[in-house]
Design an enzyme around this catalytic site. Structure first.
Site, PDB file in Angstrom:
ATOM      1  N   HIS A   1       0.687  -1.094   0.142  1.00 26.93           N
ATOM      2  CA  HIS A   1      -0.116   0.041  -0.175  1.00 26.93           C
ATOM      3  C   HIS A   1       0.823   1.159   0.032  1.00 26.93           C
ATOM      4  O   HIS A   1       2.140   1.167   0.916  1.00 26.93           O
ATOM      5  CB  HIS A   1      -0.995  -0.067   1.047  1.00 26.93           C
ATOM      6  CG  HIS A   1      -1.888   0.983   1.276  1.00 26.93           C
ATOM      7  ND1 HIS A   1      -2.822   1.787   0.489  1.00 26.93           N
ATOM      8  CD2 HIS A   1      -1.753   2.823   2.071  1.00 26.93           C
ATOM      9  CE1 HIS A   1      -3.412   2.337   1.180  1.00 26.93           C
ATOM     10  NE2 HIS A   1      -2.907   3.264   1.379  1.00 26.93           N
TER      11      HIS A   1
ATOM     12  N   ASP B   1      -6.087  -2.792   4.464  1.00 24.51           N
ATOM     13  CA  ASP B   1      -5.285  -2.298   3.833  1.00 24.51           C
ATOM     14  C   ASP B   1      -4.992  -1.888   5.802  1.00 24.51           C
ATOM     15  O   ASP B   1      -4.841  -1.205   6.490  1.00 24.51           O
ATOM     16  CB  ASP B   1      -5.547  -0.608   4.104  1.00 24.51           C
ATOM     17  CG  ASP B   1      -5.552  -1.013   2.491  1.00 24.51           C
ATOM     18  OD1 ASP B   1      -5.306  -1.646   1.559  1.00 24.51           O
ATOM     19  OD2 ASP B   1      -5.745   0.802   1.768  1.00 24.51           O
TER      20      ASP B   1
HETATM   21  C1  GRF Z   1       1.021   0.787  -5.575  1.00 27.19           C
HETATM   22  O1  GRF Z   1       1.960   1.558  -5.576  1.00 27.19           O
HETATM   23  C2  GRF Z   1       0.305  -0.234  -4.858  1.00 27.19           C
HETATM   24  O2  GRF Z   1       0.988   0.026  -3.529  1.00 27.19           O
HETATM   25  C3  GRF Z   1      -0.546  -0.111  -4.711  1.00 27.19           C
HETATM   26  O3  GRF Z   1      -1.290  -0.162  -6.525  1.00 27.19           O
HETATM   27  C4  GRF Z   1       0.025   0.704  -7.120  1.00 27.19           C
HETATM   28  C5  GRF Z   1       0.479  -0.550  -7.886  1.00 27.19           C
HETATM   29  O4  GRF Z   1       1.650  -0.435  -9.260  1.00 27.19           O
HETATM   30  N1  GRF Z   1      -1.885  -0.693  -3.862  1.00 27.19           N
HETATM   31  P1  GRF Z   1       1.871  -0.914  -9.766  1.00 27.19           P
HETATM   32  O5  GRF Z   1       0.647  -1.599 -10.851  1.00 27.19           O
HETATM   33  O6  GRF Z   1       2.241  -2.478  -9.230  1.00 27.19           O
HETATM   34  O7  GRF Z   1       2.815  -0.791 -10.872  1.00 27.19           O
END
Ligand code: GRF
Length: 210
Positions: free
Chosen positions: A112, A148
């Site tokens: 997160h 979360d």
């Molecule tokens: C990440 O920053 C994650 O924490 C959030 O969504 C984003 C996903 O990024 N839940 P990606 O698709 O891995 O580039």
């Protein structure tokens, strides 16, 4: 390899965290293999990353199910069929219900983009900027039935810089996620994470069998 730990990754979007996991798994002697990438929508670019890496993919769309619990069960069955040691939510933008969480308890990880418990929810980076914090970051945690919320494994702080917008700040946060998520997946896969209430404790490899 045959005795590698089996990792299932769920994505909804771009999949840069998935890529970090694929890269880590591809390293010699990593001891883990991404066996399935699942998505809730067919257009998720993460699926394309999986195909390029020769990893099986599955799409389970909420629209194909009458309600949340049945979507949850369908996703659980698809994931369970891949016999995962770890399930990793890497930008998976759906809330998972008790049927899913209960099937893989203490083996589901999420990343997160905030220092939880601050800024839960789908717009954590935007919300942190709007609040005017000077430091934010990321949290890699085990998943429980609340959003979360589960026990924290790793956090990294990322300073907010003058002129940051959501994309720029999120880019720096993702660099930290890409570092911590593969580490956390490996520790859970190796059975090196013990959960005691809200605390996740990492134990030495020699302690695993005890
Ligand atoms: C990440 O920053 C994650 O924490 C959030 O969504 C984003 C996903 O990024 N839940 P990606 O698709 O891995 O580039």
């Amino acid at each position: 390899m045959a005795d590698d730990k089996r990792v299932v990754v769920l994505v909804s979007g771009h999949g840069s965290n998935l890529q970090a996991l694929l890269d880590a798994a591809a390293e010699r002697g990593s001891g883990m293999t991404v066996v399935l990438v699942g998505a809730d929508r067919p257009g998720a670019f993460g699926l394309e990353r999986a195909r390029r890496a020769g990893v099986d993919t599955a799409v389970v769309r909420p629209a194909d199910h009458p309600d949340r619990p049945s979507f949850d069960l369908a996703l659980r069955d698809v994931v369970a069929a891949a016999r995962p040691d770890v399930v990793c939510l890497a930008g998976f933008m759906r809330i998972l219900g008790p049927a899913f969480v209960g099937a893989f308890s203490d083996r589901i990880l999420n990343t997160h983009p905030s220092l939880l418990p601050a800024f839960r929810g789908a717009h954590a980076v935007r919300d942190a900027l709007a609040y005017g914090v000077k430091v934010t970051g990321c949290t890699v945690h085990l998943v429980d039935e609340q959003v979360d919320h589960g026990p924290v494994l790793f956090q990294a702080a990322v300073p907010v810089e003058p002129g940051d917008d959501e994309d720029r700040l999120h880019g720096r946060i993702k660099q930290e996620e890409h570092r911590l998520l593969p580490l956390a997946v490996r520790l859970v896969a190796e059975g090196r994470v013990r959960v005691e209430g809200r605390r996740a404790r990492i134990v030495a490899a020699e302690e695993v069998a005890r």
